[in-house]
Design an enzyme around this catalytic site. Sequence first.
Site, PDB file in Angstrom:
ATOM      1  CG  ASN A 205      -0.300   0.038   2.543  1.00  0.00           C
ATOM      2  OD1 ASN A 205       0.679   0.756   2.747  1.00  0.00           O
ATOM      3  ND2 ASN A 205      -0.814  -0.730   3.488  1.00  0.00           N
ATOM      4  CD  GLU A 208       2.202  -2.518   3.465  1.00  0.00           C
ATOM      5  OE1 GLU A 208       1.824  -3.290   4.364  1.00  0.00           O
ATOM      6  OE2 GLU A 208       1.929  -2.701   2.250  1.00  0.00           O
ATOM      7  CG  ASP A 275      -5.890 -10.398   2.957  1.00  0.00           C
ATOM      8  OD1 ASP A 275      -4.658 -10.247   2.955  1.00  0.00           O
ATOM      9  OD2 ASP A 275      -6.576 -10.439   3.991  1.00  0.00           O
TER      10      ASP A 275
END
Length: 342
Positions: A205, A208, A275
Amino acid sequence: MDKKNLLAYIPKFKNARVMVIGDLMIDEYIWGRVSRISPEAPVPVVSVTSEDLRLGGAGNVINNIHALGGQVWIGAVVGNDEMGRRIIHDLRKMGLETKGVLVETERVTTVKTRIIAHHQQVVRYDREVVWPLKEESLKQILSLLEANIQDLDAVLISDYGKGVICETLMEKVLSLTRRAGKILAVDPKVKNFPLFRQATIITPNHHEAAEAAGRWIHTEEDLLAVGKTLLQRLEANAILVTRGEKGMTLFQKNGEVTHIPTMAKDVFDVTGAGDTVISVLALALAVGASPKEGATLSNYAAGVVVGEVGTAILKASDLEDAVRNGIRSKKHKESSPGAEGP
């Protein structure tokens, strides 16, 4: 992008064979209502209406791939405890082989508990002890991967930083996938970024990505610099930076940069969205989609699940509907949210 081309990949998901290696956990949801503030402290009093347990972390990835029709192999560990047994039970109930789900006596199975009132998360608390993977477990996971690598289309790393993903494991995973010419898709944690060099695609993301590149993302110039830095540093074929309400940006090794606007109409909960992205992306690449096509499909998928409260599972029919008709706004009732939990 041509919707007809995108739709053509979804029925092919049933042919995709993916091994998921990562951190299994349980997502616990406690649903209720708030009608007053506690006299003991300035906090809401939640009147519980229902509770449910769902597969989380790599378990949510496995659940998504299975729901979308893909074939799944598993490499993971759980603790010798009630929640570990629950994970194995749920996976077997789905008809999945669990010989790659290894039980470690000293490990505590991670449980993330979220209290939800009126479709809003009130608080989350985690029960976990982070342990490095035992040598015997490491050997068994790698042995399973090596035995099946020729039958797989892709290996998916679901890294939640709970100890499964380590340098020794990734060295062997990278070696096996490169030698066999298989796709390696990674949903990373920042501390392990250096372990994912030469992966096929990595999906951080924006927080990160910024932390890993050492540069905050305030402008498009910052975003481009971060993406290009990560591509060069990690020598990946592609980096897909997920950006919340701003959609996604795909950086490819050939220098192409693609901005993909969000498809979400409502955002009730981003839990598990990453996920879903990595699950759809890995399936799409496994059946021949380009990185841009895979990213676009995963963007549609993310737009659906963030409109649900809690860890949501996407079916192939849901994804087809989203691509064909767009993502429609959902009206969530203010009655018992427990009714929405599976």
